[in-house]
Design a protein around this motif. Structure first.
Motif, PDB file in Angstrom:
ATOM      1  N   VAL A  73      39.466  66.124  14.196  1.00  0.00           N
ATOM      2  CA  VAL A  73      39.809  64.718  13.931  1.00  0.00           C
ATOM      3  C   VAL A  73      38.515  63.944  13.723  1.00  0.00           C
ATOM      4  N   PHE A  74      38.356  63.377  12.533  1.00  0.00           N
ATOM      5  CA  PHE A  74      37.126  62.668  12.155  1.00  0.00           C
ATOM      6  C   PHE A  74      37.433  61.201  11.919  1.00  0.00           C
ATOM      7  N   LEU A  75      36.642  60.328  12.546  1.00  0.00           N
ATOM      8  CA  LEU A  75      36.815  58.881  12.405  1.00  0.00           C
ATOM      9  C   LEU A  75      35.653  58.292  11.624  1.00  0.00           C
ATOM     10  N   ASP A  76      35.971  57.701  10.487  1.00  0.00           N
ATOM     11  CA  ASP A  76      35.003  56.973   9.665  1.00  0.00           C
ATOM     12  C   ASP A  76      35.095  55.511  10.088  1.00  0.00           C
ATOM     13  N   TYR A  77      34.242  55.121  11.060  1.00  0.00           N
ATOM     14  CA  TYR A  77      34.324  53.785  11.635  1.00  0.00           C
ATOM     15  C   TYR A  77      33.504  52.810  10.803  1.00  0.00           C
ATOM     16  N   ILE A 128      36.948  47.902  17.307  1.00  0.00           N
ATOM     17  CA  ILE A 128      37.051  49.120  18.117  1.00  0.00           C
ATOM     18  C   ILE A 128      38.263  49.077  19.039  1.00  0.00           C
ATOM     19  N   ASP A 129      38.623  47.905  19.534  1.00  0.00           N
ATOM     20  CA  ASP A 129      39.793  47.806  20.409  1.00  0.00           C
ATOM     21  C   ASP A 129      41.076  48.165  19.663  1.00  0.00           C
ATOM     22  N   LYS A 130      41.179  47.736  18.399  1.00  0.00           N
ATOM     23  CA  LYS A 130      42.360  48.082  17.593  1.00  0.00           C
ATOM     24  C   LYS A 130      42.406  49.599  17.363  1.00  0.00           C
ATOM     25  N   VAL A 131      41.248  50.193  17.136  1.00  0.00           N
ATOM     26  CA  VAL A 131      41.191  51.642  16.921  1.00  0.00           C
ATOM     27  C   VAL A 131      41.626  52.385  18.176  1.00  0.00           C
ATOM     28  N   ILE A 132      41.103  51.974  19.333  1.00  0.00           N
ATOM     29  CA  ILE A 132      41.453  52.622  20.598  1.00  0.00           C
ATOM     30  C   ILE A 132      42.949  52.523  20.860  1.00  0.00           C
ATOM     31  N   ASP A 133      43.527  51.340  20.645  1.00  0.00           N
ATOM     32  CA  ASP A 133      44.972  51.152  20.855  1.00  0.00           C
ATOM     33  C   ASP A 133      45.781  52.041  19.920  1.00  0.00           C
ATOM     34  N   ILE A 167      37.760  56.779  22.560  1.00  0.00           N
ATOM     35  CA  ILE A 167      38.500  57.289  21.408  1.00  0.00           C
ATOM     36  C   ILE A 167      38.823  58.774  21.569  1.00  0.00           C
ATOM     37  N   SER A 168      38.424  59.357  22.691  1.00  0.00           N
ATOM     38  CA  SER A 168      38.724  60.762  22.949  1.00  0.00           C
ATOM     39  C   SER A 168      38.955  60.979  24.438  1.00  0.00           C
TER      40      SER A 168
END
Length: 361
Positions: A73-77, A128-133, A167-168
């Motif tokens: 799983v790869f995140l392009d932040y 980042i908070d939206k991503v974590i949620d 995130i993990s």
């Protein structure tokens, strides 16, 4: 490049395929914003060099991770145009997640992905908070997060780094954040300081392809207006003082500073990186104007969060002219032989780390 010929080959072959896909795209026919017609179009004009840079970032992000690519799983932040996500999908990485705080870019990146058949699996607009949620809701654990020219724009970069591990959940996460805001390269630093002064003091014209969320007024003028609106009873001298004292603050922190001044007669806020006093940000969004940072302090923050972390020198990609290619390769040799002092010549730096204790660079 890492000593991982298999991964290097996979990414290089994917970059080659992506090159021809992007070379054939007619960006004017896509239903994307003028901003990305200009910005993504500028990347396409020097496509070889840009793909080399993204290939470098992706290779180091996924090398020697003890997970098959099809399950990774790869995140392009902060993905912007989405070129890194496109490359990750072309490598057949199992799950590719694109994110950007600017919803227009998230929409455009998805349309570009659809146009060439390399669409990411998820597109998440927000911070980042939206991503974590989102990840928690989907029960997704990221294995790698990477970006280019993102961390120098994040308002509270240290707080962001402290949240990265969220995130993990499986204690196997690699970070690879590259940034062109290299404070050790004197040519880059001088250029960025000039940009700081422009953003802080000068109004901008509305030109084709500008980012609509970016204001046209100078940051100083905006802060003065905010401060007057917060307390119309302040004298002009007080407004001038507060506008200068709140340089580098977002609106909600400006409110705190004004309230502190009304209570105590002073503002105790100090720049987090005082060695770079020209730093300034958009008071509405907190978006920094190419934030010059203490990059070794950022490394220390990651280390305090149980990451094995370090700062690396960046390198130059091939250009579209022979002379520039020769110059770039000569500089790359100099950077490679100079150790940490190579940052003086580097076009970018990388903050990298791995939370898994059994893995190393």
């Amino acid at each position: 490049m890492p000593d991982d010929k298999s991964t290097v080959k996979i990414v290089n072959e994917a970059a080659n395929r992506l090159y021809y896909k992007l070379e054939g795209i007619d960006i004017e026919t896509l239903d994307i914003s003028d901003y990305n017609k200009r910005y993504f179009g500028s990347l396409l004009k020097n496509l070889r060099s840009n793909l080399q840079r993204y290939a470098y970032i992706l290779v180091w992000s996924i090398t020697k991770i003890d997970i098959p690519l099809k399950k990774l799983v790869f995140l392009d932040y902060g993905g912007g145009s989405g070129m890194l996500s496109l490359l990750a999908k072309e490598c057949n990485i199992g799950t590719v997640i694109y994110n950007d705080i600017y919803d227009v870019s998230a929409r455009d990146a998805e349309l570009i992905g659809k146009a060439i058949g390399d669409q990411a699996d998820y597109y998440i607009p927000g911070d980042i908070d939206k991503v974590i949620d989102f990840l928690k809701t989907k029960s997704i654990n990221c294995n790698a997060i990477a970006n280019y020219d993102v961390i120098e724009h994040i308002y509270d970069i240290e707080e962001f780094l402290k949240k990265i591990s969220l995130i993990s959940d499986d204690n196997n996460l690699r970070v690879f954040f590259s940034s062109g805001a290299n404070p050790y390269n004197p040519l880059i630093k001088r250029k960025l300081v000039k940009n700081h002064h422009r953003c802080e003091l000068l109004d901008r014209e509305s030109i084709f392809g500008r980012k609509e969320r970016d204001p046209l007024e100078s940051y100083l003028k905006i802060r003065k207006k905010m401060i007057k609106n917060l307390n119309p009873g302040l004298s002009e001298n007080q407004v001038v003082y507060l506008a200068a004292a709140t340089r580098g603050l977002i609106e909600y922190d400006i409110k705190k500073a004004v309230n502190e001044f009304l209570t105590s007669g002073s503002v105790t806020f100090k720049q987090k990186y005082p060695q770079y006093p020209t730093n300034t940000c958009d008071p509405y969004t907190g978006n920094w104007a190419e934030h010059l940072m203490d990059i070794y302090q950022l490394r220390n923050v990651l280390q305090s969060e149980n990451f094995q972390a370090d700062i690396w020198c960046g390198y130059y990609g091939d250009s579209n002219t022979l002379l520039k290619c020769l110059a770039a390769r000569s500089l790359n040799l100099l950077i490679k032989s100079s150790g940490r002092y190579g940052l003086i010549f580097s076009p970018f730096f990388t903050l990298c780390g791995n939370i898994a204790p059994q893995s190393s660079y």
